[in-house]
Each structure stands twice: as C-alpha cells, then as structure tokens.
Design a protein around this motif. Structure first.
Motif, mmCIF file in Angstrom:
data_model
loop_
_atom_site.group_PDB
_atom_site.id
_atom_site.type_symbol
_atom_site.label_atom_id
_atom_site.label_comp_id
_atom_site.label_asym_id
_atom_site.label_seq_id
_atom_site.Cartn_x
_atom_site.Cartn_y
_atom_site.Cartn_z
ATOM 1 N N ILE A 145 1.276 -1.202 0.134
ATOM 2 C CA ILE A 145 -0.078 0.230 -0.122
ATOM 3 C C ILE A 145 0.915 0.979 -0.284
ATOM 4 C CG2 ILE A 145 -1.477 1.395 0.648
ATOM 5 C CD1 ILE A 145 -2.629 -1.162 2.562
ATOM 6 N N ILE A 146 0.401 2.145 -0.547
ATOM 7 C CA ILE A 146 1.342 3.622 -0.494
ATOM 8 C C ILE A 146 0.411 4.813 -0.405
ATOM 9 C CG2 ILE A 146 0.831 3.791 -3.398
ATOM 10 C CD1 ILE A 146 3.303 5.249 -2.605
ATOM 11 N N ASP A 147 0.516 5.275 1.274
ATOM 12 C CA ASP A 147 -0.148 6.182 1.727
ATOM 13 C C ASP A 147 0.636 7.535 0.923
ATOM 14 O OD1 ASP A 147 -1.656 8.300 2.764
ATOM 15 O OD2 ASP A 147 -0.373 7.467 4.887
ATOM 16 N N ILE A 148 -0.280 8.246 -0.246
ATOM 17 C CA ILE A 148 -0.128 9.350 -1.086
ATOM 18 C C ILE A 148 -0.920 10.793 -0.113
ATOM 19 C CG2 ILE A 148 0.083 10.750 -3.007
ATOM 20 C CD1 ILE A 148 0.678 8.177 -3.490
ATOM 21 N N GLY A 149 0.577 12.006 -0.409
ATOM 22 C CA GLY A 149 0.095 13.269 1.180
ATOM 23 C C GLY A 149 0.233 12.780 2.260
ATOM 24 N N THR A 150 0.979 12.025 2.626
ATOM 25 C CA THR A 150 1.012 11.509 3.865
ATOM 26 C C THR A 150 0.931 12.000 5.022
ATOM 27 O OG1 THR A 150 1.232 8.957 5.582
ATOM 28 C CG2 THR A 150 3.246 10.350 4.631
ATOM 29 N N GLY A 151 1.174 13.115 5.270
ATOM 30 C CA GLY A 151 1.606 14.236 5.847
ATOM 31 C C GLY A 151 2.194 13.687 7.376
ATOM 32 N N ALA A 152 1.462 13.593 8.776
ATOM 33 C CA ALA A 152 1.978 13.130 9.842
ATOM 34 C C ALA A 152 1.706 11.796 10.462
ATOM 35 C CB ALA A 152 1.514 13.785 10.509
ATOM 36 N N LEU B 97 7.060 17.451 1.884
ATOM 37 C CA LEU B 97 8.036 18.089 2.630
ATOM 38 C C LEU B 97 8.965 17.208 3.757
ATOM 39 C CD1 LEU B 97 8.056 20.891 3.567
ATOM 40 C CD2 LEU B 97 6.687 20.415 5.270
ATOM 41 N N ASN B 98 10.301 17.716 2.743
ATOM 42 C CA ASN B 98 11.331 16.606 3.501
ATOM 43 C C ASN B 98 11.057 16.602 4.967
ATOM 44 O OD1 ASN B 98 13.535 14.801 3.087
ATOM 45 N ND2 ASN B 98 14.626 16.678 4.024
ATOM 46 N N LYS B 99 10.821 18.069 5.985
ATOM 47 C CA LYS B 99 11.004 18.013 7.453
ATOM 48 C C LYS B 99 9.819 16.496 7.596
ATOM 49 C CE LYS B 99 11.981 23.258 8.145
ATOM 50 N NZ LYS B 99 11.040 24.758 8.358
ATOM 51 N N ARG B 100 8.831 16.715 7.463
ATOM 52 C CA ARG B 100 7.620 15.218 7.505
ATOM 53 C C ARG B 100 8.355 14.299 7.357
ATOM 54 N NH1 ARG B 100 3.163 19.256 5.839
ATOM 55 N NH2 ARG B 100 3.992 18.216 3.662
ATOM 56 N N ILE B 101 9.119 13.830 6.207
ATOM 57 C CA ILE B 101 9.965 13.432 6.136
ATOM 58 C C ILE B 101 10.767 12.435 7.000
ATOM 59 C CG2 ILE B 101 11.236 11.065 4.338
ATOM 60 C CD1 ILE B 101 8.316 10.838 3.531
ATOM 61 N N HIS C 23 10.607 10.886 -0.191
ATOM 62 C CA HIS C 23 10.221 12.901 -0.215
ATOM 63 C C HIS C 23 10.027 12.662 -1.275
ATOM 64 C CE1 HIS C 23 12.457 17.124 -0.650
ATOM 65 N NE2 HIS C 23 10.990 16.865 0.120
ATOM 66 N N GLY C 24 9.203 13.822 -1.918
ATOM 67 C CA GLY C 24 9.130 13.941 -3.405
ATOM 68 C C GLY C 24 7.467 14.087 -3.996
ATOM 69 N N ARG C 25 6.801 14.144 -5.075
ATOM 70 C CA ARG C 25 5.656 15.261 -5.108
ATOM 71 C C ARG C 25 5.030 13.685 -6.231
ATOM 72 N NH1 ARG C 25 4.090 20.444 -7.140
ATOM 73 N NH2 ARG C 25 5.152 21.865 -7.125
ATOM 74 N N ALA C 26 3.591 13.465 -5.843
ATOM 75 C CA ALA C 26 2.775 12.265 -6.154
ATOM 76 C C ALA C 26 3.290 12.077 -7.916
ATOM 77 C CB ALA C 26 1.137 12.242 -5.856
ATOM 78 N N GLU C 27 3.263 13.873 -8.340
ATOM 79 C CA GLU C 27 3.254 13.615 -10.164
ATOM 80 C C GLU C 27 4.272 13.023 -10.232
ATOM 81 O OE1 GLU C 27 1.867 18.091 -8.695
ATOM 82 O OE2 GLU C 27 2.256 16.077 -7.642
ATOM 83 N N ASP C 28 5.622 13.380 -9.889
ATOM 84 C CA ASP C 28 6.534 12.533 -10.227
ATOM 85 C C ASP C 28 7.184 10.875 -9.962
ATOM 86 O OD1 ASP C 28 7.754 15.357 -10.818
ATOM 87 O OD2 ASP C 28 8.399 15.460 -9.189
ATOM 88 N N PHE C 29 6.979 10.740 -8.509
ATOM 89 C CA PHE C 29 7.226 9.572 -8.432
ATOM 90 C C PHE C 29 6.467 8.354 -9.720
ATOM 91 C CE2 PHE C 29 9.890 11.019 -5.142
ATOM 92 C CZ PHE C 29 10.748 10.021 -5.369
#
Length: 237
Positions: free
Chosen positions: A74-81, A103-107, A126-132
């Motif tokens: 499973i992948i969680d997109i824009g997982t935040g915290a 956001l790298n700080k969240r990672i 760490h990155g944008r969903a559109e890129d990966f």
C-alpha cells in the motif's frame, strides 16, 4: 491505558485484533507527534483524546472496506504526519507501507516514528506524487493507494490512481459532504483507469466521513499524471 477500550472497540468493529503492544505504539506515536508539532506544523489537533479519536481511530476505520485486510502493498499519498499509513501498519503488521510526502521535514518526522516504533517494511519517499508515479518502480505497482490528503477528489485521483495495479484500489478518505465531488470526478476517474465501486459512510463519535472506493479497471494512460502544478490548477474534466 486510558484510551485502550475505545481503540480496542474500533479494531474489533472492523475485525482486527488489538493488544497492549499496539496500544503502546500508538501512545508513543502520539507523544512524538506532539513533540515534533512544536517545531513543525504537523496537525492542528493537539489534545490527546482528539488525536486518538480524530486521527488514530479515524484511520483504523479505513478497514471498514474489508478487502483491504487482504491487500499487502500500500502507498499513502500526501501522508503528512503518517495518516492513515502508520496507524494501518500498527494494527496490521503484515502490511508493506510506502509513505509519500512533498515536505522533507515531515519525512524526517516519519522516519523518527518508524525508528521509535520499530516498524518494519515501511518506506518513506520525499517528493511530489506527480513525479514518482512516472517511475517504473512505482507506476501501477501497488495493490492499493490510500489518501487522507485535503484535495478535491478529481485532483486526488490524478495523484493516486497511476500508482495502483489493475484490479487494485484507490481509497480516498473524504469528509461528510462528498456527493458533489463524486459527481464532478467521475469523468476524470474513468480517464485515469478507475471506477467508483462503493462509498462507505463512517460514523465516529459525531466525526463523520466517507471512504470513496475506486477500483482500477484499466491502465492509466501515459499522459497522466500531468506535470507538477497543472493537476491542481487545471483539474481533469
């Protein structure tokens, strides 16, 4: 053990087991979340009881979609915290979870949680969903994508559906008023290779929301997702 009973009831309600070890991981997660939240903005929900109800139990309730119990990758997109991915991992240790955030700080926070809770088979990107989702390693490679991110369903679908295998699912955790979003997103979901299969209403102590279940029925065209910035500015029609 103040919140054990309510969390145990939430797990039992969706057919999952719960124990003291899992409870202690959630409490450690809560403490790390509150500590880091003083340094970086992770959540506006800061009271212990609210974190348990509005984050932890809310995420556990994604298992009301029962087929997810048999889904492993499973992948969680824009997982935040880390929501819903980390709570899913705590209650179902067999899951292989990928957490993606821009956001790298969240990672950095998520890596600390993973280390402190000794969670295995959890990977942070760490990155944008559109890129990966353009990368062969990630495109149409997951049994399911999940997201609790605050974005319109049309936009969220373009971010998430490309990651899902044909036959897999995208599960969007949305608020109580989702009817208009669903109507507006049907065409985009079809273009991206998905079909809305179900809408599951979830009631949690007057904190109500919906699980929008989208099944991947055909491959996502190579043109999608579009370049970063365009997805949100010009949602698919």
């Amino acid at each position: 053990m103040k919140y054990f009973q309510s969390m145990n009831a939430a797990c039992n309600d969706v057919g999952l087991s719960f124990n003291e070890e899992k409870y202690n991981k959630f409490m450690k997660y809560k403490d790390i979340l509150k500590s880091w939240n003083n340094k970086i903005n992770l959540t506006a929900i800061v009271e212990d009881e609210d974190i348990v109800k509005k984050h932890f139990i809310d995420c556990i309730e994604i298992f009301k979609f029962s087929p997810i119990k048999d889904i492993s990758n499973i992948i969680d997109i824009g997982t935040g915290a880390g929501f819903p991915g980390i709570p899913m991992k705590i209650v179902d240790e067999e899951k292989k979870i990928t957490l993606l955030d821009s956001l790298n700080k969240r990672i950095n926070f998520l890596n600390q949680v993973i280390l402190s809770l000794e969670l295995n088979n959890v990977n942070c990107i760490h990155g944008r969903a559109e890129d990966f989702s353009k990368e062969l390693e990630y495109r149409q490679k997951f049994d399911a994508a999940v997201s609790r991110a605050v974005a319109n369903l049309t936009v969220l679908s373009e971010f998430c559906i490309p990651y899902v295998k044909i036959g897999g699912y995208f599960i969007a955790m949305k608020g109580p008023a989702v009817e208009d979003e669903i109507k507006e997103s049907r065409s985009a979901i079809n273009i991206l290779g998905g079909k809305i299969e179900d809408i599951i209403k979830v009631e949690n102590n007057n904190f109500n929301h919906n699980l929008v279940i989208i099944k991947k029925i055909k491959g996502t065209p190579k043109a999608y997702p579009r370049k970063p910035g365009i997805v949100s500015k010009k949602p698919l029609k």
